[in-house]
Design an enzyme around this catalytic site. Structure first.
Site, PDB file in Angstrom:
ATOM      1  N   LYS A  14       0.783  -1.196  -0.039  1.00 11.72           N
ATOM      2  CA  LYS A  14      -0.098  -0.060  -0.221  1.00 11.72           C
ATOM      3  C   LYS A  14       0.879   1.204  -0.016  1.00 11.72           C
ATOM      4  O   LYS A  14       0.635   2.163  -0.552  1.00 11.72           O
ATOM      5  CB  LYS A  14      -0.945   0.130   1.194  1.00 11.72           C
ATOM      6  CG  LYS A  14      -1.789  -1.262   1.198  1.00 11.72           C
ATOM      7  CD  LYS A  14      -2.713  -0.911   2.244  1.00 11.72           C
ATOM      8  CE  LYS A  14      -2.319  -0.753   3.868  1.00 11.72           C
ATOM      9  NZ  LYS A  14      -1.683  -2.211   4.390  1.00 11.72           N
ATOM     10  N   ARG A  89      -9.451   0.495   9.075  1.00 13.87           N
ATOM     11  CA  ARG A  89      -9.163  -0.950   9.580  1.00 13.87           C
ATOM     12  C   ARG A  89     -10.038  -1.502  10.498  1.00 13.87           C
ATOM     13  O   ARG A  89      -9.789  -2.772  10.763  1.00 13.87           O
ATOM     14  CB  ARG A  89      -7.843  -0.594  10.305  1.00 13.87           C
ATOM     15  CG  ARG A  89      -6.453  -0.970   9.662  1.00 13.87           C
ATOM     16  CD  ARG A  89      -5.339  -0.744  10.486  1.00 13.87           C
ATOM     17  NE  ARG A  89      -4.209  -1.408  10.031  1.00 13.87           N
ATOM     18  CZ  ARG A  89      -3.052  -1.106   9.367  1.00 13.87           C
ATOM     19  NH1 ARG A  89      -3.088   0.164   8.930  1.00 13.87           N
ATOM     20  NH2 ARG A  89      -2.146  -1.702   9.227  1.00 13.87           N
ATOM     21  N   ARG A 128      11.649  -6.244   4.754  1.00 13.20           N
ATOM     22  CA  ARG A 128      11.549  -4.888   5.081  1.00 13.20           C
ATOM     23  C   ARG A 128      12.221  -4.535   6.380  1.00 13.20           C
ATOM     24  O   ARG A 128      12.822  -3.664   6.472  1.00 13.20           O
ATOM     25  CB  ARG A 128      10.174  -4.355   4.963  1.00 13.20           C
ATOM     26  CG  ARG A 128       9.785  -2.711   5.257  1.00 13.20           C
ATOM     27  CD  ARG A 128       8.584  -2.400   4.920  1.00 13.20           C
ATOM     28  NE  ARG A 128       7.563  -2.597   5.991  1.00 13.20           N
ATOM     29  CZ  ARG A 128       6.119  -2.500   5.963  1.00 13.20           C
ATOM     30  NH1 ARG A 128       5.557  -1.958   4.978  1.00 13.20           N
ATOM     31  NH2 ARG A 128       5.383  -2.689   6.786  1.00 13.20           N
ATOM     32  N   ARG A 134      11.736  -0.299  11.619  1.00 12.53           N
ATOM     33  CA  ARG A 134      10.361  -0.272  12.087  1.00 12.53           C
ATOM     34  C   ARG A 134      10.530  -1.678  12.994  1.00 12.53           C
ATOM     35  O   ARG A 134      10.653  -2.850  12.671  1.00 12.53           O
ATOM     36  CB  ARG A 134       9.261  -0.765  11.108  1.00 12.53           C
ATOM     37  CG  ARG A 134       8.728   0.538  10.609  1.00 12.53           C
ATOM     38  CD  ARG A 134       7.643   0.608   9.543  1.00 12.53           C
ATOM     39  NE  ARG A 134       6.645  -0.380   9.891  1.00 12.53           N
ATOM     40  CZ  ARG A 134       5.428  -0.301   9.326  1.00 12.53           C
ATOM     41  NH1 ARG A 134       5.279   0.177   8.104  1.00 12.53           N
ATOM     42  NH2 ARG A 134       4.477  -1.004  10.041  1.00 12.53           N
ATOM     43  N   ARG A 146      -0.235  -9.262  13.588  1.00  9.33           N
ATOM     44  CA  ARG A 146      -0.876  -8.011  12.824  1.00  9.33           C
ATOM     45  C   ARG A 146      -1.518  -8.852  11.600  1.00  9.33           C
ATOM     46  O   ARG A 146      -2.649  -8.395  11.377  1.00  9.33           O
ATOM     47  CB  ARG A 146       0.377  -7.325  11.946  1.00  9.33           C
ATOM     48  CG  ARG A 146       0.937  -6.303  13.185  1.00  9.33           C
ATOM     49  CD  ARG A 146       2.401  -5.952  12.687  1.00  9.33           C
ATOM     50  NE  ARG A 146       2.552  -5.107  11.372  1.00  9.33           N
ATOM     51  CZ  ARG A 146       3.520  -5.057  10.598  1.00  9.33           C
ATOM     52  NH1 ARG A 146       4.616  -5.822  11.088  1.00  9.33           N
ATOM     53  NH2 ARG A 146       3.490  -4.256   9.680  1.00  9.33           N
TER      54      ARG A 146
HETATM   55  P1  ADP Z   1       1.261  -2.222   7.829  1.00  9.33           P
HETATM   56  O1  ADP Z   1      -0.306  -2.067   7.214  1.00  9.33           O
HETATM   57  O2  ADP Z   1       2.221  -2.686   6.799  1.00  9.33           O
HETATM   58  O3  ADP Z   1       1.076  -2.828   9.031  1.00  9.33           O
HETATM   59  P2  ADP Z   1       0.944   0.693   8.711  1.00  9.33           P
HETATM   60  O4  ADP Z   1       2.017   1.684   8.705  1.00  9.33           O
HETATM   61  O5  ADP Z   1      -0.230   0.801   7.983  1.00  9.33           O
HETATM   62  O6  ADP Z   1       1.774  -0.759   8.355  1.00  9.33           O
HETATM   63  O7  ADP Z   1       0.481   0.525  10.324  1.00  9.33           O
HETATM   64  C1  ADP Z   1       1.466   0.152  11.220  1.00  9.33           C
HETATM   65  C2  ADP Z   1       0.879  -0.030  12.578  1.00  9.33           C
HETATM   66  O8  ADP Z   1       0.256   1.106  13.034  1.00  9.33           O
HETATM   67  C3  ADP Z   1      -0.191  -1.037  12.706  1.00  9.33           C
HETATM   68  O9  ADP Z   1       0.054  -2.318  13.041  1.00  9.33           O
HETATM   69  C4  ADP Z   1      -1.181  -0.433  14.061  1.00  9.33           C
HETATM   70  O10 ADP Z   1      -0.952  -0.781  15.126  1.00  9.33           O
HETATM   71  C5  ADP Z   1      -1.438   1.146  13.844  1.00  9.33           C
HETATM   72  N1  ADP Z   1      -2.212   1.502  12.717  1.00  9.33           N
HETATM   73  C6  ADP Z   1      -2.119   2.241  11.489  1.00  9.33           C
HETATM   74  N2  ADP Z   1      -3.272   2.500  11.122  1.00  9.33           N
HETATM   75  C7  ADP Z   1      -4.181   2.246  11.883  1.00  9.33           C
HETATM   76  C8  ADP Z   1      -5.515   2.404  12.042  1.00  9.33           C
HETATM   77  N3  ADP Z   1      -6.300   2.719  10.841  1.00  9.33           N
HETATM   78  N4  ADP Z   1      -6.327   1.865  13.191  1.00  9.33           N
HETATM   79  C9  ADP Z   1      -5.735   1.457  14.397  1.00  9.33           C
HETATM   80  N5  ADP Z   1      -4.264   1.327  14.273  1.00  9.33           N
HETATM   81  C10 ADP Z   1      -3.500   1.712  13.281  1.00  9.33           C
END
Ligand code: ADP
Length: 200
Positions: A14, A89, A128, A134, A146
């Protein structure tokens, strides 16, 4: 306004595709993961609170991310459109987004969902983690958590948009350019349908 959601599990690409899409179509990129990591880097109270969840591979509470999206929508009141990445999400986030957009007399046009197998996702995230810095990408147990949170809480959100006939599934395996072409074709078909002029 032309608003789209790039949907998909962690590691589905994404972030990579969003950068290319916002560049090509002049949309504002709203990535909750990036916004949260910025809060952590700035050591804000919100960031410190969010980090506790993110480090375990759990979702940050809905009210925190919804509040962040609300203030970003305000900040970019004159945007031509938004690309949401990593949001919504949960079902509650999807409902909140509908409400926030309807207050602005706009809505989501399309949800582009990247589909990638679980094995490939885990492989990509561990890779990654070697370079991203991260903490949630380095430990396989956290990555698996996750993914299971995605399956349980996030994947059902697609049905919210499927019911409105807004969901398009796009194959997320192949070269970055192949996937970008497939996404661009979906976006342009939707722009034509809505008679939006593309940035090119
Ligand atoms: P990825 O999709 O690769 O896990 P992101 O950068 O989108 O990476 O998200 C990293 C973390 O940030 C998630 O595992 C979660 O803990 C938090 N997070 C991101 N977006 C949301 C959301 N919309 N609602 C709740 N937690 C979120």
């Amino acid at each position: 306004m032309f608003n789209i959601i790039l949907f998909g599990p962690p590691g589905s690409g994404k972030g990579t595709q969003s950068d290319k899409i916002v560049d090509k179509y002049g949309l504002v990129h709203l990535a909750t993961g990036n916004l949260l990591r910025q809060e952590i880097a700035d050591k804000t109270p919100l960031g410190l609170e969010a980090k506790r969840f993110m480090d375990k591979g759990q979702l940050v509470p809905d009210e925190v991310v919804i509040g962040m999206i609300d203030s970003c929508l305000e900040k970019h009141a004159y945007a031509k459109g938004f690309l949401f990445d990593g949001f919504p999400r949960t079902a509650a986030q999807a409902e909140a987004l509908d409400k926030l957009l309807s207050l602005k007399k706009t809505s989501i046009c399309k949800v582009l969902a990247l589909e990638v197998s679980e094995d490939e996702l885990i492989k990509r995230l561990l890779k990654r983690g070697e370079t991203s810095g991260r903490s949630d990408d380095t430990n396989e147990a956290i990555i698996r958590n996750r993914y299971s949170v995605y399956k349980k809480d996030t994947e059902p959100v697609a049905n919210h948009y499927k019911a409105e006939d807004k969901l398009v599934i796009v194959k997320g395996e192949g070269s970055v350019d192949e996937i970008f072409n497939a996404l661009s074709n979906c976006i342009e078909a939707e722009m034509d349908a809505q008679q939006v002029f593309s940035a090119e």
